[in-house]
Design an enzyme around this catalytic site. Sequence first.
Site, PDB file in Angstrom:
ATOM      1  N   CYS A  25       0.844  -1.201   0.000  1.00 36.37           N
ATOM      2  CA  CYS A  25       0.000   0.000   0.000  1.00 36.37           C
ATOM      3  C   CYS A  25       0.875   1.244   0.000  1.00 36.37           C
ATOM      4  O   CYS A  25       0.656   2.185  -0.766  1.00 36.37           O
ATOM      5  CB  CYS A  25      -0.891   0.048   1.238  1.00 36.37           C
ATOM      6  SG  CYS A  25      -1.891  -1.415   1.474  1.00 36.37           S
ATOM      7  N   ASP A 429      36.897  11.248  30.228  1.00 36.06           N
ATOM      8  CA  ASP A 429      37.836  11.748  29.245  1.00 36.06           C
ATOM      9  C   ASP A 429      38.329  13.099  29.766  1.00 36.06           C
ATOM     10  O   ASP A 429      37.607  13.787  30.472  1.00 36.06           O
ATOM     11  CB  ASP A 429      37.081  11.903  27.921  1.00 36.06           C
ATOM     12  CG  ASP A 429      37.950  12.468  26.829  1.00 36.06           C
ATOM     13  OD1 ASP A 429      39.091  11.998  26.696  1.00 36.06           O
ATOM     14  OD2 ASP A 429      37.487  13.372  26.126  1.00 36.06           O
ATOM     15  N   ASP A 628      33.073  13.013  24.845  1.00 38.71           N
ATOM     16  CA  ASP A 628      32.344  13.945  23.989  1.00 38.71           C
ATOM     17  C   ASP A 628      31.598  13.204  22.875  1.00 38.71           C
ATOM     18  O   ASP A 628      30.836  13.802  22.139  1.00 38.71           O
ATOM     19  CB  ASP A 628      33.276  15.013  23.413  1.00 38.71           C
ATOM     20  CG  ASP A 628      34.491  14.400  22.745  1.00 38.71           C
ATOM     21  OD1 ASP A 628      34.429  13.225  22.335  1.00 38.71           O
ATOM     22  OD2 ASP A 628      35.521  15.088  22.633  1.00 38.71           O
ATOM     23  N   ASP A 632      35.591   9.550  21.130  1.00 42.44           N
ATOM     24  CA  ASP A 632      35.508   8.582  22.222  1.00 42.44           C
ATOM     25  C   ASP A 632      34.499   7.486  21.947  1.00 42.44           C
ATOM     26  O   ASP A 632      34.265   6.637  22.806  1.00 42.44           O
ATOM     27  CB  ASP A 632      35.066   9.283  23.515  1.00 42.44           C
ATOM     28  CG  ASP A 632      35.984  10.435  23.864  1.00 42.44           C
ATOM     29  OD1 ASP A 632      37.199  10.248  23.741  1.00 42.44           O
ATOM     30  OD2 ASP A 632      35.463  11.492  24.231  1.00 42.44           O
TER      31      ASP A 632
HETATM   32  P1  ADP Z   1      42.746  13.483  24.135  1.00 40.79           P
HETATM   33  O1  ADP Z   1      42.555  12.254  24.964  1.00 40.79           O
HETATM   34  O2  ADP Z   1      43.254  14.585  25.009  1.00 40.79           O
HETATM   35  O3  ADP Z   1      41.539  13.855  23.358  1.00 40.79           O
HETATM   36  P2  ADP Z   1      44.131  12.851  21.577  1.00 40.79           P
HETATM   37  O4  ADP Z   1      44.142  11.373  21.403  1.00 40.79           O
HETATM   38  O5  ADP Z   1      43.222  13.628  20.734  1.00 40.79           O
HETATM   39  O6  ADP Z   1      43.973  13.195  23.141  1.00 40.79           O
HETATM   40  O7  ADP Z   1      45.610  13.381  21.380  1.00 40.79           O
HETATM   41  C1  ADP Z   1      46.681  12.886  22.164  1.00 40.79           C
HETATM   42  C2  ADP Z   1      47.894  13.759  22.071  1.00 40.79           C
HETATM   43  O8  ADP Z   1      48.381  13.814  20.737  1.00 40.79           O
HETATM   44  C3  ADP Z   1      47.652  15.192  22.447  1.00 40.79           C
HETATM   45  O9  ADP Z   1      47.703  15.401  23.822  1.00 40.79           O
HETATM   46  C4  ADP Z   1      48.811  15.889  21.726  1.00 40.79           C
HETATM   47  O10 ADP Z   1      49.980  15.762  22.468  1.00 40.79           O
HETATM   48  C5  ADP Z   1      48.951  15.090  20.455  1.00 40.79           C
HETATM   49  N1  ADP Z   1      48.245  15.701  19.331  1.00 40.79           N
HETATM   50  C6  ADP Z   1      47.177  15.193  18.686  1.00 40.79           C
HETATM   51  N2  ADP Z   1      46.815  16.001  17.676  1.00 40.79           N
HETATM   52  C7  ADP Z   1      47.644  17.078  17.692  1.00 40.79           C
HETATM   53  C8  ADP Z   1      47.763  18.262  16.896  1.00 40.79           C
HETATM   54  N3  ADP Z   1      46.944  18.525  15.878  1.00 40.79           N
HETATM   55  N4  ADP Z   1      48.750  19.121  17.206  1.00 40.79           N
HETATM   56  C9  ADP Z   1      49.573  18.867  18.246  1.00 40.79           C
HETATM   57  N5  ADP Z   1      49.497  17.774  19.013  1.00 40.79           N
HETATM   58  C10 ADP Z   1      48.578  16.875  18.745  1.00 40.79           C
HETATM   59 MG    MG Z   2      39.560  13.872  22.907  1.00 42.61          MG
END
Ligand code: ADP
Ligand code: MG
Length: 735
Positions: A25, A429, A628, A632
């Site tokens: 339908c 986190d 967030d 995550d």
């Molecule tokens: P979080 O758990 O804080 O979200 P991420 O996994 O996103 O951590 O990043 C882990 C680490 O990698 C950061 O703390 C930083 O040291 C490094 N990092 C990641 N992306 C960048 C970036 N674009 N510029 C500089 N450092 C970065």
């Molecule tokens: Mg993060």
Amino acid sequence: MPEAAVKKEQVKTVLTISGMSCAACAGRIEKKLNSLPEVSEANVNLAVERATVVHDPTQLSVEDIQKVIVDLGYGAEEFKEQVREIKEDKTEYRGQKIRFFTAAALSIPLLLTMAAHMLRLSWYPEPLMHPFTQFVLATPVQLGVGWQFYRNAYKSLKSGSANMDVLVAMGTSAAYLYSVYNTFFTSGPLYYETSAILITLIILGKMLEARAKGRTSEAIKKLIGLQPKTARVIRAEQEIDVPISEVLAGDVVVVRPGERIPVDGVVVEGNSAVDEAMLTGESIPVDKKPGDEVIGGTINKYGSFKFEATKVGQKTALAQIIRIVEEAQSSKAPIQRIADRISGFFVPVVIAIALLTFAVWYFWLAPGNFAQALTNFTAVLVIACPCALGLATPTSIMVGTGRGAETGILFKGGEYLEKAHGMTAIVLDKTGTITKGEPELTDIVALNNLPQEELLKLAAAAEKNSEHPLGQAVVKKAAELNLTYPSPEEFTAVPGHGVKAKIAGQTILAGNRKLLQDHNQEMQQYQKVAQELEKEGKTAVLLSINGEAAGVLGIADTVKEHSKEAIAALQKLGIEVWMLTGDNQRTAENIAQQVGITKIIAEVLPEEKADKIQKLKAQGKVVGMVGDGINDAPALVSADLGMAIGTGSDVAVEAADITLMKGDLRSIPQAIALSRATMANIKQNLFWALIYNIIGIPISAAGFLSPILAGGAMAFSSVSVVTNALRLRNWKYKA
Ligand code: ADP
Ligand code: MG
């Protein structure tokens, strides 16, 4: 079709279709509508019985569409979201009310007759009421008003189980049929009043229950009421008021002070403050400027502004919240299984007890007294009826989830509302959850002879295309200082490490130690500066140019105002609090210390976060993960309970079981407290549902409880359960 593709002179009409019996339908209607030249897109959904039609209203009106559908043999009404919910519960209540008054009007004369008979009032004429008159009064109650019990009992027996309707049908039929037999074949005693009053009382219970249940969904009605009916949009350079359903993504909407914002969008012009309390529970108005997100249903306080609609119709945050709450309210909590299991064996056991009662009375206690045995049999059946048992959990879940939504906590289902009370560990986190997630560049330390400004330019160029908050902090700083810098010739983001870019032929690395080590670079030169920054709780971003140490940037993210308080509250509830972060151990330690966390898991790559959660679970902990919801997601999913910190209109985070709309960690202890309150409420309900039966069965079997009193007790039991559940509406968090 994406919203934006709807042409401006087109409108989208939603119709409710009736009479569709299968997918064929729906397909037929859809095909017909799509064949019309004035229709650019039509969609028919069988499950929700709705058609969505995008059409040019000047060529084809809503009535025309209705006619097309009616000509195919179906019903079609324009769909109005706002009135839907409120209508439904009222009809249930009204139906039971009519049934109750009908039954009462017919039963009361029967009751009076019985009372007169028992009291042997001399002035009351004998015979009290002609048996045939009694039959005429009792029959419509039994077979008319009481029909629902037979129908439901039949359905339940057919599906292989016995529910409370079976007990009611059996109990009342026994009294009724015995009376009918005596009316026509003997001159034995009549029990018409028993069956009729019983049905009246049970219907009274159902009526009160329907009224109270209507109140359990008040939260939904409030939410639906937040949706304005019209919006002022700019079409052909003119401001016009259109029904909310005609607002399209991309429309520019004008909002004046004191008005409710109609849909979700982004401010394009003007400034104001918006009261978002109705969605987030947060009472302080939020400032809005061009580029900021606004959410439909919230109230504009001071200034006028214009915003571009981004989410309309069923996609708005409010529509999604309503959907989530509705789904959660009708979902089952695992504890319901207890009630289901009890009802499952209860009914057959009760029937057995009732039959036994009959036999014991008829053959032993009052040999040959059929009437006495039958009365006690009926009383047992009725008092044992576990009607309130079926209400015990769903009513609490409905009220609890509704109350949650009002407080800014969205449970996706009853099971999560239940699970939250048993959590033993919470993993938070760091970035964006404990901290604001708006990192700021605070330090620039050069390790070569480049001036700070040149260093920042290079870093900004490298991070230009990065979506990471750290990268954006660098770019933001450069913009604040009005620096100009080139775009990178090459760019790679290395998740959990940093970025790699090529700028003016030079290879730039910006990230953590792992990033540089993976590129075989020396750490020595960085260590002292980096460690110092990290001790201050800052994230050190190491910079290298063509493999040479160039500098270190210090980036600080401030802790949210209430994080510390929330963590203390969790610990007070006896819950272990962990911090999980990809950031450096020292930085993590500093932040952890600021908020009172002692358990830290740092330097975790995004993909490892889920493993860490699994490890905690393997230790026997019931783990809640708060993040967030973006990077995550896997960790949220692997936790026993995933909680997402909602950001703006993004409420329906897929991976999460609970969305915390406020972004404030205090929502976590609140959610747990609400869950505990709901579980306690359910247990009280189970008690109220069963106590009457348990006490009443032996009393009835012993012949001390009349079937009518049993019916009254049962009605009271249902009402006390629902009333108790409604207390949750006023639940408040006490720290
Ligand atoms: P979080 O758990 O804080 O979200 P991420 O996994 O996103 O951590 O990043 C882990 C680490 O990698 C950061 O703390 C930083 O040291 C490094 N990092 C990641 N992306 C960048 C970036 N674009 N510029 C500089 N450092 C970065
Ligand atoms: Mg993060």
